[in-house]
Design a protein around this motif. Structure first.
Motif, PDB file in Angstrom:
ATOM      1  N   ILE A  79     -41.126  96.814 -65.786  1.00  0.00           N
ATOM      2  CA  ILE A  79     -40.208  95.699 -66.038  1.00  0.00           C
ATOM      3  C   ILE A  79     -40.953  94.394 -66.330  1.00  0.00           C
ATOM      4  CG2 ILE A  79     -38.346  96.729 -64.693  1.00  0.00           C
ATOM      5  CD1 ILE A  79     -39.045  94.854 -62.409  1.00  0.00           C
ATOM      6  N   LEU A  83     -39.177  94.196 -69.879  1.00  0.00           N
ATOM      7  CA  LEU A  83     -37.899  93.520 -69.645  1.00  0.00           C
ATOM      8  C   LEU A  83     -38.068  92.012 -69.789  1.00  0.00           C
ATOM      9  CD1 LEU A  83     -34.914  93.971 -68.751  1.00  0.00           C
ATOM     10  CD2 LEU A  83     -35.694  93.545 -66.401  1.00  0.00           C
ATOM     11  N   LEU A 110     -34.422  94.834 -73.176  1.00  0.00           N
ATOM     12  CA  LEU A 110     -35.284  95.878 -72.604  1.00  0.00           C
ATOM     13  C   LEU A 110     -35.896  96.711 -73.721  1.00  0.00           C
ATOM     14  CD1 LEU A 110     -36.308  97.502 -70.106  1.00  0.00           C
ATOM     15  CD2 LEU A 110     -34.264  98.930 -70.374  1.00  0.00           C
TER      16      LEU A 110
END
Length: 228
Positions: A79, A83, A110
């Motif tokens: 992440i 992200l 994402l």
């Protein structure tokens, strides 16, 4: 000095005309060629929106964000790298007019690398109540190398066409005296491509394999060869 400047200004047009005349005096053959290919995207961007109003204010954006992060990590998604936050907003402007509660929302982008991971992500987020997930765009990571390869193939094809055209005349082609690249650049900020579920089992535990529309890349060149 002034005379020399006038002489140079007079000489430039003559030189340009002479070059054009020499080009026209040469026997030449002009051919064009186009090549294209389809590639599967390997960079898939999903848009994820978390809204407090979706849970009727029972779950904060932060709480849902933490749950999302946990699910993404369980899928092996980094992440920190994959992200990104796109937007944060709230209805605070309308607080005094319409509502007694300030509801926030947060939008993410994402990055995943295959359709199976994209399908698993969408299913996992839906399971925890985050249903505002959609396909943002797709890309091919080696696009620059592919475009150069196609340009080279287009030039080779143009040469093959020139040889085929001159062979019945018992003539040969010489060096290329002009090459024009008419290829249209590939724009990464393109419209959202189509996606389809390649397989979806009735059991929700079965991972979803999402197939994405392939990216078409093409190259067009025009080559002028000297005739021997």
């Amino acid at each position: 000095m002034k005379k020399q400047l006038i002489y140079l200004l007079f000489l430039i047009p003559l030189t340009t005309m002479a070059q054009s005349k020499n080009f026209l005096d040469v026997a030449y053959l002009e051919t064009s060629a186009q090549v294209d290919t389809l590639v599967a995207p390997d960079r898939i961007y999903l848009s994820i929106t978390i809204k407090e109003q979706d849970s009727k204010g029972r779950k904060s954006v932060e709480e849902q964000e933490n749950k999302m992060a946990k699910e993404l990590k369980a899928l092996g998604i980094n992440i920190d790298k994959q992200l990104k936050i796109k937007d944060v907003s709230s209805n605070f402007k309308n607080y005094f007019l319409r509502s007694k509660t300030v509801l926030k929302s947060k939008q993410f982008s994402l990055l995943v690398y295959d359709g199976l991971t994209a399908g698993k992500t969408m299913a996992a987020l839906e399971d925890i109540g985050i249903a505002n997930t959609s396909l943002e765009r797709t890309e091919y990571s080696k696009m620059d190398e592919l475009e150069l390869e196609l340009k080279g193939n287009a030039v080779k094809k143009a040469k093959q066409k020139a040889i085929a055209l001159t062979k019945p005349l018992d003539q040969k082609i010489g060096a290329a005296i002009h090459i024009q690249d008419n290829s249209q650049p590939y724009y990464r900020a393109m419209a959202t491509p189509r996606m389809e579920m390649k397989s979806m089992a009735m059991d929700s535990a079965e991972p979803l394999d999402i197939g994405f529309e392939k990216i078409k890349v093409e190259s067009t060149v025009k080559v002028t060869f000297k005739l021997l």
